[in-house]
Enzyme design. Structure first.
Site, PDB file in Angstrom:
ATOM      1  N   TRP A 178      -2.583  -2.866  -1.987  1.00 28.52           N
ATOM      2  CA  TRP A 178      -3.043  -3.934  -1.963  1.00 28.52           C
ATOM      3  C   TRP A 178      -3.839  -4.522  -0.814  1.00 28.52           C
ATOM      4  O   TRP A 178      -3.315  -4.793   0.573  1.00 28.52           O
ATOM      5  CB  TRP A 178      -1.407  -4.558  -1.426  1.00 28.52           C
ATOM      6  CG  TRP A 178      -1.408  -5.955  -1.790  1.00 28.52           C
ATOM      7  CD1 TRP A 178      -0.389  -6.011  -3.152  1.00 28.52           C
ATOM      8  CD2 TRP A 178      -1.520  -6.728  -0.936  1.00 28.52           C
ATOM      9  NE1 TRP A 178       0.215  -7.597  -3.430  1.00 28.52           N
ATOM     10  CE2 TRP A 178      -0.919  -8.274  -1.361  1.00 28.52           C
ATOM     11  CE3 TRP A 178      -1.547  -6.420   0.391  1.00 28.52           C
ATOM     12  CZ2 TRP A 178      -0.338  -9.442  -0.724  1.00 28.52           C
ATOM     13  CZ3 TRP A 178      -1.039  -7.797   0.435  1.00 28.52           C
ATOM     14  CH2 TRP A 178      -0.948  -9.440   0.546  1.00 28.52           C
ATOM     15  N   GLU A 189       7.213 -15.495 -10.489  1.00 31.26           N
ATOM     16  CA  GLU A 189       6.151 -13.942 -10.197  1.00 31.26           C
ATOM     17  C   GLU A 189       5.856 -13.140 -11.734  1.00 31.26           C
ATOM     18  O   GLU A 189       4.650 -12.485 -11.347  1.00 31.26           O
ATOM     19  CB  GLU A 189       7.652 -13.233  -9.593  1.00 31.26           C
ATOM     20  CG  GLU A 189       7.659 -14.046  -8.385  1.00 31.26           C
ATOM     21  CD  GLU A 189       9.007 -12.753  -7.589  1.00 31.26           C
ATOM     22  OE1 GLU A 189       9.412 -12.429  -6.585  1.00 31.26           O
ATOM     23  OE2 GLU A 189      10.359 -12.098  -8.671  1.00 31.26           O
ATOM     24  N   ARG A 232       3.198  -0.294  -5.045  1.00 25.88           N
ATOM     25  CA  ARG A 232       4.305  -1.106  -3.077  1.00 25.88           C
ATOM     26  C   ARG A 232       2.729  -1.509  -3.778  1.00 25.88           C
ATOM     27  O   ARG A 232       2.166  -2.159  -2.729  1.00 25.88           O
ATOM     28  CB  ARG A 232       3.510   0.393  -2.174  1.00 25.88           C
ATOM     29  CG  ARG A 232       4.876   1.340  -2.317  1.00 25.88           C
ATOM     30  CD  ARG A 232       5.014   1.736  -1.170  1.00 25.88           C
ATOM     31  NE  ARG A 232       4.533   0.963   0.080  1.00 25.88           N
ATOM     32  CZ  ARG A 232       6.312   1.268   1.078  1.00 25.88           C
ATOM     33  NH1 ARG A 232       6.814   1.742   0.561  1.00 25.88           N
ATOM     34  NH2 ARG A 232       5.943   0.797   2.176  1.00 25.88           N
ATOM     35  N   HIS A 292      14.312 -38.157  -7.416  1.00 25.72           N
ATOM     36  CA  HIS A 292      13.632 -38.173  -5.950  1.00 25.72           C
ATOM     37  C   HIS A 292      11.850 -37.959  -6.125  1.00 25.72           C
ATOM     38  O   HIS A 292      11.328 -37.378  -5.229  1.00 25.72           O
ATOM     39  CB  HIS A 292      13.867 -37.958  -4.649  1.00 25.72           C
ATOM     40  CG  HIS A 292      15.092 -38.830  -5.045  1.00 25.72           C
ATOM     41  ND1 HIS A 292      15.299 -39.809  -5.011  1.00 25.72           N
ATOM     42  CD2 HIS A 292      16.912 -38.057  -4.527  1.00 25.72           C
ATOM     43  CE1 HIS A 292      16.370 -40.074  -4.022  1.00 25.72           C
ATOM     44  NE2 HIS A 292      17.770 -39.125  -4.380  1.00 25.72           N
ATOM     45  N   LYS A 334       5.818  -4.887  -3.478  1.00 28.68           N
ATOM     46  CA  LYS A 334       7.350  -4.641  -3.571  1.00 28.68           C
ATOM     47  C   LYS A 334       7.722  -5.134  -2.170  1.00 28.68           C
ATOM     48  O   LYS A 334       8.600  -5.635  -2.157  1.00 28.68           O
ATOM     49  CB  LYS A 334       7.546  -3.192  -3.821  1.00 28.68           C
ATOM     50  CG  LYS A 334       9.377  -3.052  -3.883  1.00 28.68           C
ATOM     51  CD  LYS A 334       9.629  -3.815  -5.388  1.00 28.68           C
ATOM     52  CE  LYS A 334      10.968  -3.891  -4.840  1.00 28.68           C
ATOM     53  NZ  LYS A 334      11.402  -4.791  -5.643  1.00 28.68           N
ATOM     54  N   ASN A 389      -1.742   1.508   6.287  1.00 31.55           N
ATOM     55  CA  ASN A 389      -1.788   0.795   5.414  1.00 31.55           C
ATOM     56  C   ASN A 389      -0.738  -0.046   6.606  1.00 31.55           C
ATOM     57  O   ASN A 389      -0.346   0.405   8.207  1.00 31.55           O
ATOM     58  CB  ASN A 389      -0.054   1.539   5.228  1.00 31.55           C
ATOM     59  CG  ASN A 389       0.326   0.442   4.248  1.00 31.55           C
ATOM     60  OD1 ASN A 389       0.671  -0.792   4.502  1.00 31.55           O
ATOM     61  ND2 ASN A 389       1.657   0.913   4.069  1.00 31.55           N
ATOM     62  N   GLY A 390      -1.229  -1.137   7.093  1.00 33.58           N
ATOM     63  CA  GLY A 390      -1.471  -1.854   7.933  1.00 33.58           C
ATOM     64  C   GLY A 390      -2.504  -2.929   7.917  1.00 33.58           C
ATOM     65  O   GLY A 390      -2.985  -3.323   7.013  1.00 33.58           O
ATOM     66  N   GLU A 429      15.766 -19.029  -7.508  1.00 35.84           N
ATOM     67  CA  GLU A 429      15.774 -17.710  -7.578  1.00 35.84           C
ATOM     68  C   GLU A 429      14.766 -16.819  -9.464  1.00 35.84           C
ATOM     69  O   GLU A 429      14.139 -16.821  -9.620  1.00 35.84           O
ATOM     70  CB  GLU A 429      16.674 -16.433  -7.538  1.00 35.84           C
ATOM     71  CG  GLU A 429      16.604 -15.185  -7.544  1.00 35.84           C
ATOM     72  CD  GLU A 429      15.927 -14.750  -7.647  1.00 35.84           C
ATOM     73  OE1 GLU A 429      15.423 -14.808  -6.081  1.00 35.84           O
ATOM     74  OE2 GLU A 429      14.908 -13.411  -7.817  1.00 35.84           O
ATOM     75  N   CYS A 475       1.046  -1.416   0.493  1.00 34.48           N
ATOM     76  CA  CYS A 475       0.125  -0.231  -0.590  1.00 34.48           C
ATOM     77  C   CYS A 475       1.188   1.497   0.045  1.00 34.48           C
ATOM     78  O   CYS A 475       1.838   1.260   0.669  1.00 34.48           O
ATOM     79  CB  CYS A 475      -0.935   0.068   1.279  1.00 34.48           C
ATOM     80  SG  CYS A 475      -1.962  -1.481   1.140  1.00 34.48           S
ATOM     81  N   LYS A 527      11.426 -15.936 -10.241  1.00 35.32           N
ATOM     82  CA  LYS A 527      11.290 -15.189 -11.331  1.00 35.32           C
ATOM     83  C   LYS A 527      10.386 -15.374 -12.392  1.00 35.32           C
ATOM     84  O   LYS A 527       9.616 -14.343 -13.021  1.00 35.32           O
ATOM     85  CB  LYS A 527      12.508 -14.843 -11.848  1.00 35.32           C
ATOM     86  CG  LYS A 527      13.596 -14.035 -11.022  1.00 35.32           C
ATOM     87  CD  LYS A 527      12.748 -12.270 -11.015  1.00 35.32           C
ATOM     88  CE  LYS A 527      12.541 -12.208  -9.543  1.00 35.32           C
ATOM     89  NZ  LYS A 527      13.079 -12.788  -8.343  1.00 35.32           N
TER      90      LYS A 527
END
Ligand code: G6P
Length: 614
Positions: free
Chosen positions: A75, A494, A27, A510, A609, A101-102, A487, A2, A491
């Site tokens: 968000w 995402e 954000r 396995h 982010k 925000n929160g 990673e 947010c 990527k």
């Protein structure tokens, strides 16, 4: 998570707020809204589902005048993203408007109490509960807005950064924070407010970072006043911003992500500047040197992080165990904080975070701190919460990262971890002079080598298109390249929304091998380092089952090139630095596949982010 923007001054607030929301859109981008008090002292609130552009469209024919306002990009946590749940939220009388925000954790108890008092709610958010509570207190205690906010926040459990304005008062914003960042920008007869400094930098470089449980009173014609929840007046240091505007623009690239990928030769130089000497013969991180004894006497190093930073932490584990011979554990901060970990007072905890604001990482730090461990932060965002709460640390100095998928911050973190391991190893005597010099010298060569990888961008773009059909991907690597595989897979998922799994190459047999058929692309990191021969065997196993192999190979390696369906070459380097190179083609691969699929690369769905809620 947010974005919050606020303005109070002589200029029209709306253009400043909208521009600020665009800067903060990384954000959160589910919905956006703005509240303004105009010259007639009316309080106008406009909101729209979707991105900031939708809000602008909606507000075209509305009264957006006023020299005071607050704005928000969301968000979603409580309540789906829609117009009603978007911020700002009015109070019952529509005399107050709040952005938040929160998360207010005790919102249901407070809501039940307010319903009993006759309040009605139009949204399913915790935020609306807070503004109704503030109004209830203001009316029943017959107090001013500041006092009502202060009393309300004393009743609230949870995390918040908030800003409140009121009808009839074009001269005041009340703002407060707890566990969610808030910055006040101080200009000439004007104040700016934001959840990070990016919307502020083009107006002023003077900022005050609010601390937890502090309330800022922004009044026209007065100095900034900061008071805490217990009504103690606080002194506030004015910091000078190091950001510049060009760092916040795309600079001719289509997306921030590709700009940031291409910045890496420079960001690694920025990261090592002043830490590796010009001759390339010594390396020193001042935060480590200043706390040398803590590191040299550490029983153990625990690395806590989330997401991409956690992957960088895994590489840190290899580096520190390899070069310093100190045992290292790498923990997801979200798990660590809740699983009653054993923490010794002679443990060193390294917290890795690009944003410096991740709620779980902050909570993990607090836990380790309370048990006496020494906490070292490795962050990017200067002045953010983690660097302010840790005992010492190092910035990665890669500049603001705007693309939601982290790229240059990852290589910056790995670079700092490399320098940290080398600094400790040298002090401890666990590395030979020859190996030390060889590694420092090679670290200095990494930026140029990344530059060589980037010249293959067009080739990668061309063959990436072929993989837009794929529903799944497997990424394999070993040793230092196992985290690089993780990673790379992260990527891809995402930003392209293709399911991708990273695996240690030898573990493939396995389980994941069952998934391989002639539609399955398998990315294999097969550079000529320690595990080279074994990884070749893994490639053979994939090929034997019809899988399509995309190999990351060392320049000049004809064997793997001939085995693979597609390859991307990286220059040779030392094994301990390999991930700094192999991560680059994987970033490009994910980027181009996502672009070919028409994805919103910089703002992928559902992600944010900076994750300031747990
Ligand atoms: C979010 C971001 C990731 C990031 C993670 C940890 O999920 O989208 O890119 O790796 O948070 O963030 P941090 O700022 O602590 O590194």
């Amino acid at each position: 998570m947010c974005g919050i923007v606020g303005y109070l001054g002589d200029r029209e607030a709306y253009p400043i707020l909208i521009k600020g929301l665009h800067r903060l859109e990384y954000r959160g981008y589910d919905s956006a809204g703005v509240a303004l008090v105009n010259a007639a002292k009316n309080l106008n609130v406009y909101k729209a589902k979707g991105k900031v552009a939708e809000l602008e469209e909606f507000a075209i024919s509305k009264d957006v005048s006023g020299t005071i306002g607050i704005a928000h990009t969301r968000w979603a946590t409580h309540g789906e993203p829609n117009n009603v749940n978007a911020h700002p939220h009015y109070s019952q009388s529509e005399n107050l408007a709040l952005i938040h925000n929160g998360i207010i954790e005790n919102y249901s108890v407070l809501k039940a109490m307010l319903i009993e008092k006759g309040f009605t709610f139009s949204s399913s958010t915790d935020t609306e509960v807070l503004i109704q509570l503030i109004e209830y207190i203001k009316n029943t205690n017959n107090c001013d807005l500041f006092e009502a906010v202060q009393i309300a926040l004393n009743e609230v459990v949870g995390a918040y950064a908030i800003a409140v304005i009121e009808k009839g008062n074009p001269d005041q914003i009340i703002a407060a924070r707890k566990s969610s960042p808030l910055v006040v920008g101080i200009g000439e007869n004007e104040f700016f407010l934001a959840s990070d400094a990016t919307p502020i930098v083009e107006y002023t470089n003077k900022v005050v970072y609010l601390e937890d449980e502090e309330i800022a009173i922004l009044r026209r014609g007065e100095e900034l006043k900061v008071v805490d929840l217990k009504n103690v007046q606080k002194t506030h240091a004015i910091h000078s911003l190091e950001l510049n505007l060009a760092q916040l623009e795309k600079g001719g690239y289509d997306h921030f992500m590709i700009k940031e990928i291409f910045e890496q030769p420079k960001t690694i130089i920025d990261c090592t500047r002043g830490r590796i000497n010009v001759e390339g013969t010594s390396v020193s991180l001042s935060g480590v040197i200043d706390n040398k004894e803590k590191f040299l006497n550490a029983r153990r190093i625990i690395i806590v992080a989330c997401g991409t930073s956690w992957h960088a932490g895994l590489i840190g584990e290899h580096l520190i165990e390899d070069l310093c011979r100190i045992p290292v554990e790498v923990e997801y901060a979200s798990e660590f904080r809740y699983r009653k970990p054993v923490i010794y007072s002679d443990d060193v905890v390294i917290a890795l975070s690009q944003s410096g604001e991740t709620a779980d990482t902050l909570a993990a730090i607090e836990l380790a701190k309370s048990q006496g461990a020494f906490i070292y932060g490795i962050c990017n965002a200067v002045g953010s919460s983690i660097p302010r709460t840790t005992h010492s640390g190092s910035y990665i100095h890669v500049g603001p990262e705007i693309g939601v998928a982290s790229t240059k911050a990852f290589t910056g973190q790995v670079t700092v971890l490399t320098m940290l391991a080398l600094t400790i190893a040298k002090e401890k005597g666990s590395i030979t002079e020859e190996k030390f010099l060889e590694t420092v010298k090679e670290l200095g060569e990494i930026p140029a080598k990344i530059g060589r990888i980037l010249t293959q961008n067009d080739d990668i773009r061309r063959f990436s298109r072929i993989f837009t059909y794929a529903k799944n991907f497997i990424y394999l690597g070993r040793g230092y390249n196992y985290p690089s595989a993780l990673e790379g897979a992260l990527k891809l998922k995402e930003i392209s929304y293709i399911h991708a799994e990273g695996y240690p190459a030898a573990e493939m047999k396995h389980g994941p091998i069952a998934l391989i058929d002639n539609e399955m692309p398998v990315v294999v990191i097969a550079t000529q380092n320690g595990m080279y021969d074994k990884v070749i065997s893994n490639i053979q196993e994939v090929k034997a089952r019809g899988g399509k192999v995309i190999a990351i190979v060392t320049d000049g390696d004809e064997t793997v090139k001939n085995l693979a369906d597609y390859y991307i070459a990286v220059p040779p380097t030392l094994e301990c630095l390999d991930a700094l190179l192999t991560s680059i083609p994987l970033q490009l691969l994910a980027y181009h596949i996502a672009v070919s699929k028409g994805r919103d690369v910089d703002q992928p769905r559902n992600l944010a982010k900076s994750v300031t809620v747990e």
